[in-house]
Design a protein around this motif. Sequence first.
Motif, PDB file in Angstrom:
ATOM      1  N   VAL A   1      55.132  38.935  49.809  1.00 59.96           N
ATOM      2  CA  VAL A   1      54.963  38.058  50.963  1.00 59.96           C
ATOM      3  C   VAL A   1      54.586  36.644  50.533  1.00 59.96           C
ATOM      4  N   GLU A   2      55.098  35.647  51.261  1.00 58.31           N
ATOM      5  CA  GLU A   2      54.760  34.251  51.000  1.00 58.31           C
ATOM      6  C   GLU A   2      53.381  33.942  51.567  1.00 58.31           C
ATOM      7  N   MET A   3      52.718  32.974  50.972  1.00 59.24           N
ATOM      8  CA  MET A   3      51.411  32.542  51.467  1.00 59.24           C
ATOM      9  C   MET A   3      51.293  31.042  51.265  1.00 59.24           C
ATOM     10  N   TYR A   4      51.565  30.284  52.311  1.00 56.94           N
ATOM     11  CA  TYR A   4      51.415  28.831  52.250  1.00 56.94           C
ATOM     12  C   TYR A   4      49.968  28.430  52.537  1.00 56.94           C
ATOM     13  N   SER A   5      49.403  28.939  53.606  1.00 63.65           N
ATOM     14  CA  SER A   5      48.028  28.626  53.987  1.00 63.65           C
ATOM     15  C   SER A   5      47.045  29.274  53.038  1.00 63.65           C
ATOM     16  N   VAL A   6      45.894  28.630  52.850  1.00 65.71           N
ATOM     17  CA  VAL A   6      44.830  29.230  52.044  1.00 65.71           C
ATOM     18  C   VAL A   6      44.094  30.310  52.837  1.00 65.71           C
ATOM     19  N   PHE A   7      44.285  30.334  54.151  1.00 65.71           N
ATOM     20  CA  PHE A   7      43.590  31.282  55.015  1.00 65.71           C
ATOM     21  C   PHE A   7      44.367  32.576  55.246  1.00 65.71           C
ATOM     22  N   SER A   8      45.696  32.507  55.345  1.00 71.97           N
ATOM     23  CA  SER A   8      46.466  33.682  55.741  1.00 71.97           C
ATOM     24  C   SER A   8      47.865  33.628  55.149  1.00 71.97           C
ATOM     25  N   ASP A   9      48.538  34.799  55.144  1.00 70.83           N
ATOM     26  CA  ASP A   9      49.904  34.831  54.628  1.00 70.83           C
ATOM     27  C   ASP A   9      50.891  34.355  55.697  1.00 70.83           C
ATOM     28  N   ALA A  10      52.173  34.456  55.388  1.00 68.39           N
ATOM     29  CA  ALA A  10      53.202  33.915  56.276  1.00 68.39           C
ATOM     30  C   ALA A  10      53.265  34.614  57.625  1.00 68.39           C
ATOM     31  N   PHE A  11      52.699  35.823  57.716  1.00 68.37           N
ATOM     32  CA  PHE A  11      52.667  36.548  58.982  1.00 68.37           C
ATOM     33  C   PHE A  11      51.364  36.311  59.746  1.00 68.37           C
TER      34      PHE A  11
END
Length: 236
Positions: free
Chosen positions: A128-138
């Motif tokens: 899974v992708e994770m752009y945010s430092v808080f949560s993954d792409a979903f």
Amino acid sequence: MKAALIVVDMQEDFCPPNGSLAVQGARDIAPTINKLLANPGFAIRIVSQDYHPETHISFASNHPPPNNRPFESYVQMNNPALGKHDEVKPQRLWPVHCVAGTKGAAIIPEIDTSRVDLTVKKGMNPRVEMYSVFSDAFGNRDPVVNAQSVSADLKEFLTGQKITDVFSVGLAGDFCVKYTALDAALEGFRSYLVEDATRCVSPDEGWADARKELEAAGVSIIRSDGPEIGGLSKKN
């Protein structure tokens, strides 16, 4: 008011001249970021790193042709959360970047990390992708789900430090910085993005779209020389 600064992904692979996913002008913002890191008004200073396994789903080279063109191709990505595997999203493919333990994953030496209180590694789950430092792409925020993706529960850390305001800077403004700032707002913090301390993959259309999304979510877009930064030391 108690403020935190999040310096997002100021890493070798995102910076010219040799980064595999280099953002134009990325190194130029280091002095501005260092000035922010030195501001006594920030109670907490955090640095994030993309830290991918070699098998990460976003790497174009991990997919067969013809659907494996960096920047152009997309693949289907499934939600890793238990009971939600049927939920899917398209994932844009990128060149291999920020592989764990490589030089490309390192924070550039121009950033003064001596002032940093916490380093957060993200994007470690290959599925899974994770752009945010808080949560993954979903948008998964469950610590159990995110344990495979990120090295720290940032909301829990900031809440424990009684942080009220989060300021996001770094790379890239239309991806990881944007999503971090959006999530900070979703988590209940007053959220700011410092525009002159970011650079974008797509500085024109990409940033224009990101700006609309940020403003609609209540994120304040400010400058490092603006009153929001200038007044920090007086409020903390």
